[in-house]
Design an enzyme around this catalytic site. Structure first.
Site, PDB file in Angstrom:
ATOM      1  N   GLU A  29     -17.071   4.866   3.438  1.00 25.17           N
ATOM      2  CA  GLU A  29     -16.409   4.329   4.628  1.00 25.17           C
ATOM      3  C   GLU A  29     -16.499   5.344   5.759  1.00 25.17           C
ATOM      4  O   GLU A  29     -16.925   6.488   5.559  1.00 25.17           O
ATOM      5  CB  GLU A  29     -14.948   3.975   4.335  1.00 25.17           C
ATOM      6  CG  GLU A  29     -14.053   5.152   4.009  1.00 25.17           C
ATOM      7  CD  GLU A  29     -12.571   4.747   3.924  1.00 25.17           C
ATOM      8  OE1 GLU A  29     -12.101   3.972   4.779  1.00 25.17           O
ATOM      9  OE2 GLU A  29     -11.888   5.236   3.010  1.00 25.17           O
ATOM     10  N   ARG A  43       0.829  -1.202   0.000  1.00 24.74           N
ATOM     11  CA  ARG A  43       0.000   0.000   0.000  1.00 24.74           C
ATOM     12  C   ARG A  43       0.869   1.259   0.000  1.00 24.74           C
ATOM     13  O   ARG A  43       0.557   2.247  -0.676  1.00 24.74           O
ATOM     14  CB  ARG A  43      -0.935  -0.032   1.216  1.00 24.74           C
ATOM     15  CG  ARG A  43      -2.065   0.961   1.147  1.00 24.74           C
ATOM     16  CD  ARG A  43      -3.145   0.647   2.154  1.00 24.74           C
ATOM     17  NE  ARG A  43      -2.681   0.797   3.521  1.00 24.74           N
ATOM     18  CZ  ARG A  43      -3.418   0.473   4.602  1.00 24.74           C
ATOM     19  NH1 ARG A  43      -4.630  -0.023   4.447  1.00 24.74           N
ATOM     20  NH2 ARG A  43      -2.932   0.640   5.807  1.00 24.74           N
ATOM     21  N   LYS A  85      -3.309   6.345   1.399  1.00 25.62           N
ATOM     22  CA  LYS A  85      -3.235   6.665   2.832  1.00 25.62           C
ATOM     23  C   LYS A  85      -2.314   7.863   3.062  1.00 25.62           C
ATOM     24  O   LYS A  85      -1.143   7.713   3.391  1.00 25.62           O
ATOM     25  CB  LYS A  85      -2.754   5.441   3.617  1.00 25.62           C
ATOM     26  CG  LYS A  85      -3.168   5.477   5.083  1.00 25.62           C
ATOM     27  CD  LYS A  85      -2.939   4.147   5.751  1.00 25.62           C
ATOM     28  CE  LYS A  85      -3.353   4.180   7.204  1.00 25.62           C
ATOM     29  NZ  LYS A  85      -4.826   4.195   7.379  1.00 25.62           N
TER      30      LYS A  85
HETATM   31  C1  PLP Z   1      -5.866   3.340   7.490  1.00 21.11           C
HETATM   32  C2  PLP Z   1      -7.266   3.538   7.080  1.00 21.11           C
HETATM   33  C3  PLP Z   1      -8.221   2.507   7.183  1.00 21.11           C
HETATM   34  C4  PLP Z   1      -7.923   1.180   7.836  1.00 21.11           C
HETATM   35  O1  PLP Z   1      -6.941   0.423   7.175  1.00 21.11           O
HETATM   36  P1  PLP Z   1      -6.239  -0.779   7.910  1.00 21.11           P
HETATM   37  O2  PLP Z   1      -5.190  -1.223   6.948  1.00 21.11           O
HETATM   38  O3  PLP Z   1      -7.260  -1.829   8.140  1.00 21.11           O
HETATM   39  O4  PLP Z   1      -5.690  -0.249   9.183  1.00 21.11           O
HETATM   40  C5  PLP Z   1      -9.499   2.742   6.710  1.00 21.11           C
HETATM   41  N1  PLP Z   1      -9.840   3.936   6.168  1.00 21.11           N
HETATM   42  C6  PLP Z   1      -8.956   4.941   6.064  1.00 21.11           C
HETATM   43  C7  PLP Z   1      -9.393   6.211   5.459  1.00 21.11           C
HETATM   44  C8  PLP Z   1      -7.644   4.779   6.506  1.00 21.11           C
HETATM   45  O5  PLP Z   1      -6.779   5.784   6.402  1.00 21.11           O
END
Ligand code: PLP
Length: 337
Positions: free
Chosen positions: A219, A80, A183
């Site tokens: 989300e 990622r 991210k």
């Molecule tokens: C980090 C994050 C998540 C969760 O991701 P994980 O890999 O499961 O920790 C979900 N949504 C957003 C916007 C994020 O930044």
């Protein structure tokens, strides 16, 4: 040994022995070093400060039942970050460098990993930033890659605790073809205002809809949306502007292993009332059950506010069992340090 009261750990910054730090200069990464000072001396024109060249990750290491420390799915987070670096034109961190840096940071701070049985873990926070001076808008020529770690406590003591959520109508956290699936800190800056407002109104989590039409579920601000239908299917939104959560991916695999149907598809907001269980999922807490969702004047009740649904509980217990080395790790998710 470090002197920490493991039972009172929350989720907050604390100094550890060191972080590991690599610098990209002249087209290559340094060998990396362990740095004990939690400060970075940075150029005031650094691109991360002015133009937001920044991406981060979040994952955990666990002290398992056999006493060994293992990191949960670091390759997935490495992949990622490779994507985040590409999208933000930063120096490439390979998956190999990422995993080695994470292992190095955990090894150097092994005595900060909470003991088995406390429910705690070592939270790992890799960070990639443009540190080269850059006044004209362009990618920097120098980058810093850091991995810091921190012991964190069990989020739930005595069972999953369901929460209520608020649908954000006035703001979006991402654009239809923006960076919602990457991210980066900018997404968090974009969601803080609505988060603070939701918190003041008594909602610990906020739900975002698709930025173009506000008819599909996307989300929660910092965690993915998942639902269990009345006939036991695992449903999660498929959208370009949702962050691909490693936890969600893990839960989908576990659900499939348990014989459940798994659907990744657009999820209309109107479908919400038909779900038996809803949760927010991410590394920090695995899954938070959501028992009620408010959108404007409308309150949609999903499940019992007192207890987690049975399917979520089963998924949660299975992930934790694998992470703490109590259940077999048949997908090879846990990596030795
Ligand atoms: C980090 C994050 C998540 C969760 O991701 P994980 O890999 O499961 O920790 C979900 N949504 C957003 C916007 C994020 O930044």
């Amino acid at each position: 040994m470090v002197n920490i009261d493991w039972s009172s750990l929350g989720f907050q910054y604390m100094d550890t022995r060191c972080h590991v730090r690599y610098v990209w200069r002249d087209g290559k990464w340094s060998d990396g070093e362990e740095v004990s000072e939690p400060y970075l001396n940075m150029h005031i024109a650094a691109s991360c400060l002015h133009y937001g060249q920044e991406a981060f990750e979040g994952l955990k290491a666990f002290r398992c039942k056999d006493g060994k420390v293992r990191i949960f799915r670091p390759q997935a987070n490495g992949e990622r970050l490779v994507n985040s670096a590409r999208r933000t034109c930063m120096a490439p961190v390979s998956v190999e460098l990422f995993v080695e840096a994470v292992r190095r940071a955990v090894r150097a701070n092994e005595d900060y990993v909470p003991p088995y049985g406390t429910g705690g873990s070592l939270y790992i926070r890799p960070l990639l930033i443009g540190t080269g001076p850059q006044l004209g808008v362009a990618p920097a020529r120098e980058y810093t890659f850091i991995v810091m770690v921190m012991p964190v406590g069990a989020y739930y003591r005595g069972g999953l605790k369901p929460v209520r959520a608020l649908v954000v109508e006035d703001y979006d956290r991402a654009a239809p073809r923006g960076m919602g699936d990457v991210k980066v800190g900018g997404n968090y800056a974009a969601s803080l205002y609505a988060h603070e407002a939701a918190k003041r109104a008594g909602y610990p989590v906020e739900l975002y809809l698709d930025p173009k039409t506000h008819t599909y579920i996307e989300e929660f601000a910092t965690s993915n949306f998942l639902a269990i239908t009345k006939d036991g299917t695992y449903v999660t939104p498929d959208s370009h502007s949702v962050l691909p959560s490693v936890t969600n991916n893990t839960l989908q695999q576990i659900a499939a292993d348990l014989g459940m149907r798994v659907e990744r598809r657009p999820v209309p907001f109107d479908e919400l009332e038909s779900f038996a269980e809803v949760a927010a999922c991410g590394t920090a807490v695995v899954a938070t059950p959501v028992y009620e969702i408010t959108r404007g004047d409308k309150v949609i009740t999903i499940s019992d506010p007192e207890t987690s649904g049975p399917v979520l509980q089963k998924l949660y217990d299975t992930v934790q069992g694998i992470q703490y080395g109590v259940l077999p790790d048949k997908h090879g998710w846990c990596v030795d340090i």
